[in-house]
Write an enzyme that holds these catalytic residues in place. Structure first.
Site, mmCIF file in Angstrom:
data_model
loop_
_atom_site.group_PDB
_atom_site.id
_atom_site.type_symbol
_atom_site.label_atom_id
_atom_site.label_comp_id
_atom_site.label_asym_id
_atom_site.label_seq_id
_atom_site.Cartn_x
_atom_site.Cartn_y
_atom_site.Cartn_z
ATOM 1 N N ASN A 165 0.850 -1.202 0.000
ATOM 2 C CA ASN A 165 0.000 0.000 0.000
ATOM 3 C C ASN A 165 0.876 1.239 0.000
ATOM 4 O O ASN A 165 2.100 1.156 0.015
ATOM 5 C CB ASN A 165 -0.961 -0.024 1.193
ATOM 6 N N ASP A 181 -4.135 -6.312 4.911
ATOM 7 C CA ASP A 181 -5.162 -7.154 5.543
ATOM 8 C C ASP A 181 -5.112 -8.582 5.007
ATOM 9 O O ASP A 181 -5.442 -9.526 5.710
ATOM 10 C CB ASP A 181 -6.552 -6.553 5.297
ATOM 11 N N LYS A 197 9.207 -16.988 -10.485
ATOM 12 C CA LYS A 197 8.493 -15.860 -11.086
ATOM 13 C C LYS A 197 7.345 -16.366 -11.967
ATOM 14 O O LYS A 197 7.557 -17.252 -12.816
ATOM 15 C CB LYS A 197 9.481 -15.032 -11.915
ATOM 16 N N PRO A 220 -2.930 -11.922 10.166
ATOM 17 C CA PRO A 220 -3.297 -11.726 11.568
ATOM 18 C C PRO A 220 -3.450 -10.236 11.858
ATOM 19 O O PRO A 220 -2.775 -9.408 11.234
ATOM 20 C CB PRO A 220 -2.092 -12.288 12.332
ATOM 21 N N ASP A 221 -4.353 -9.876 12.769
ATOM 22 C CA ASP A 221 -4.459 -8.489 13.211
ATOM 23 C C ASP A 221 -3.463 -8.312 14.361
ATOM 24 O O ASP A 221 -3.668 -8.829 15.465
ATOM 25 C CB ASP A 221 -5.890 -8.167 13.655
ATOM 26 N N ILE A 222 -2.371 -7.617 14.075
ATOM 27 C CA ILE A 222 -1.265 -7.507 15.043
ATOM 28 C C ILE A 222 -1.728 -6.788 16.304
ATOM 29 O O ILE A 222 -1.520 -7.240 17.427
ATOM 30 C CB ILE A 222 -0.075 -6.754 14.388
ATOM 31 N N PHE A 281 -4.679 3.155 15.069
ATOM 32 C CA PHE A 281 -4.996 4.192 14.084
ATOM 33 C C PHE A 281 -6.154 3.726 13.225
ATOM 34 O O PHE A 281 -6.278 2.534 12.951
ATOM 35 C CB PHE A 281 -3.779 4.489 13.193
ATOM 36 N N LYS A 303 -13.646 0.320 16.193
ATOM 37 C CA LYS A 303 -12.334 -0.335 16.327
ATOM 38 C C LYS A 303 -11.798 -0.225 17.747
ATOM 39 O O LYS A 303 -11.170 -1.140 18.267
ATOM 40 C CB LYS A 303 -11.332 0.332 15.379
ATOM 41 N N LYS A 320 -11.180 -3.857 19.099
ATOM 42 C CA LYS A 320 -9.765 -4.238 19.246
ATOM 43 C C LYS A 320 -9.279 -4.026 20.676
ATOM 44 O O LYS A 320 -8.088 -4.175 20.939
ATOM 45 C CB LYS A 320 -8.893 -3.451 18.260
HETATM 46 O O1 C5P Z 1 -8.944 -2.718 11.133
HETATM 47 P P1 C5P Z 1 -8.029 -1.691 10.585
HETATM 48 O O2 C5P Z 1 -6.965 -2.247 9.694
HETATM 49 O O3 C5P Z 1 -8.690 -0.512 9.975
HETATM 50 O O4 C5P Z 1 -7.320 -1.126 11.910
HETATM 51 C C1 C5P Z 1 -6.268 -0.240 11.859
HETATM 52 C C2 C5P Z 1 -5.387 -0.405 13.068
HETATM 53 O O5 C5P Z 1 -5.086 -1.775 13.272
HETATM 54 C C3 C5P Z 1 -4.067 0.279 12.876
HETATM 55 O O6 C5P Z 1 -3.622 0.711 14.125
HETATM 56 C C4 C5P Z 1 -3.192 -0.836 12.293
HETATM 57 O O7 C5P Z 1 -1.833 -0.618 12.553
HETATM 58 C C5 C5P Z 1 -3.716 -2.064 13.021
HETATM 59 N N1 C5P Z 1 -3.668 -3.312 12.241
HETATM 60 C C6 C5P Z 1 -2.860 -4.366 12.659
HETATM 61 N N2 C5P Z 1 -2.827 -5.537 11.961
HETATM 62 C C7 C5P Z 1 -3.596 -5.704 10.878
HETATM 63 C C8 C5P Z 1 -4.434 -4.661 10.445
HETATM 64 C C9 C5P Z 1 -4.442 -3.478 11.135
HETATM 65 O O8 C5P Z 1 -2.143 -4.208 13.652
HETATM 66 N N3 C5P Z 1 -3.557 -6.849 10.233
#
Ligand code: C5P
Length: 397
Positions: free
Chosen positions: A210, A277, A287, A303-305, A321, A335, A339
């Site tokens: 991105n 995501d 390749k 994974p959502d870190i 954020f 969120k 979260k």
């Molecule tokens: O759910 P969304 O991606 O909009 O949430 C944004 C927040 O979650 C940001 O703080 C981003 O750094 C964190 N994030 C994360 N891991 C992901 C997606 C988002 O830590 N896979």
């Protein structure tokens, strides 16, 4: 000693013989990677020409409050907002009197009234003028306004007198000005920050990513370091110089970022990274050839870190954020809850990504605060202050 690197400084020069030393000060600031704009009072131009400072700073020198041409390039209110620091060296007795009274009759004193930036003055005057009761009263008033007085030094003066009133040497001014940015608000606190984009491999040469530049995360890392924190910056691939005294862990993809975040964790976790995501389910070993008219790429969720850390046992204080393109407040508050965050900063993604400035709103359980548009560096300092306040109030910290 802290560094002034990447700071935006207005060097104010007032009328005194020490003005010649400001040329060297300007040079040393530039060498320290500072962006300098010089503002001279009319009497300063009697001692050194604006051209000298223009050549050294690489920018037009501002001398008049009402100069149409210069105002068109950067108006005085814009200049006041632009600065992280207004450093007046030399500061004459007359200028200190103007500051004490809050006068706005010349450009430099007007900027000092209009700015939210730090202000520091390095007095330079004859020892008799320095000791004068009026000057001392003015200095007290100036300090009461939160303005820092650097020096003066003791020694031989241009007029032949010996005493207090000499301007500090340029290197002393640079080092003391840098230390002004140390706030101590996060002294000894371990802060982990993720920044930049992640790259998710499609094959050995291609990836999904991105437009995140990493600027906000890097600015927060610097501001946290200046606030006294021990900072670990977990960074995706960006083209930025890391701030000094910050431990950088370079990663490429989301899963590496998660591993590094769990390893470092810290007392405060600030998740600025624009984590992809989704990632390709099975990156190819070789390749991919363009043998077909179309191709399908199957993606699986990363994974959502942030959520992983904030929902874990022994969780750090978590800051997230929300970069959104619509319904900013609604999505941010959702969120914050889902979260399990302590704080979330929300902004308009299209206006902020890759830009030098930003405008944000912070949300927490039962409150919110708005940060007006500013450079990411200035915003980061205010954001770190807010984070430090909430961290301290948080039970158990
Ligand atoms: O759910 P969304 O991606 O909009 O949430 C944004 C927040 O979650 C940001 O703080 C981003 O750094 C964190 N994030 C994360 N891991 C992901 C997606 C988002 O830590 N896979």
């Amino acid at each position: 000693m802290l560094s002034l690197s990447n700071k935006q400084v207005i060097l104010g020069v007032t009328g005194g013989i020490a003005a010649y030393k400001s040329a060297e000060l300007c040079r040393q600031l530039i060498k320290a990677n500072v962006e300098v704009r010089v503002v001279m009072t009319p009497s300063a131009t009697e001692f050194v020409t604006p051209l000298t400072f223009q050549a050294l700073s690489g920018n037009r020198v501002h001398t008049e409050l009402l100069d149409e041409e210069v105002e068109a390039a950067m108006g005085h209110i814009e200049l006041a907002r632009w600065a992280d620091l207004i450093l007046v060296a030399p500061a004459s007795a007359n200028f200190i009197a103007r500051l004490a009274q809050g006068r706005a009759e010349d450009l430099l004193s007007t900027l000092c009234l209009a700015t939210d930036a730090l202000i520091a003055v390095a007095p330079a005057m004859n020892q008799g003028m320095w000791h004068n009761e009026g000057t001392q009263k003015n200095l007290k008033l100036v300090e009461e306004k939160g303005i820092t007085v650097l020096g003066p030094a003791l020694g031989e003066q241009a007029c032949g007198d010996v005493g207090l009133g000499r301007m500090l040497e340029p290197h002393e001014i640079v080092s003391q000005a840098a230390d002004l940015f140390e706030t101590g608000e996060l002294s000894g606190v371990n802060v982990t920050i993720t920044a930049g984009p992640t790259r998710e491999a499609i094959d050995p040469v291609r990836y999904i990513s991105n437009r995140s530049s990493g600027k906000m995360g890097y600015a927060l890392a610097r501001a946290a370091m200046e606030a006294g924190a021990n900072v670990v910056l977990i960074s995706g691939p960006v083209a930025l110089e890391p701030p000094p005294r910050v431990k950088v862990v370079s990663v490429e993809n989301a899963r590496q970022m998660l591993d590094a975040s769990q390893e470092s964790q810290g007392d405060i976790f600030i998740s600025v990274a624009a984590v992809a995501d989704y990632r390709p389910e099975k990156p190819e070993d070789n390749k991919i050839k363009k043998n077909h008219d179309s191709m399908d790429l199957r993606l699986v969720k990363n994974p959502d870190i942030l959520a992983t850390l904030s929902l874990s046992n022994n969780r750090p204080f978590c800051v997230g954020f929300a970069a959104e393109t619509e319904n900013i407040e609604e999505y941010a508050c959702k969120k914050l809850k889902e979260k399990n965050l302590d704080l979330i900063f929300a902004n308009n993604a299209t206006a902020t990504i890759n830009s030098e400035s930003a405008q944000l709103t912070a949300y927490w359980d039962g409150g919110q605060g708005t940060f007006a548009e500013n450079t990411k560096g200035a915003l980061a300092r205010d954001m770190i202050s807010l984070i430090a306040n909430h961290y301290r109030q948080n039970a158990g910290h």
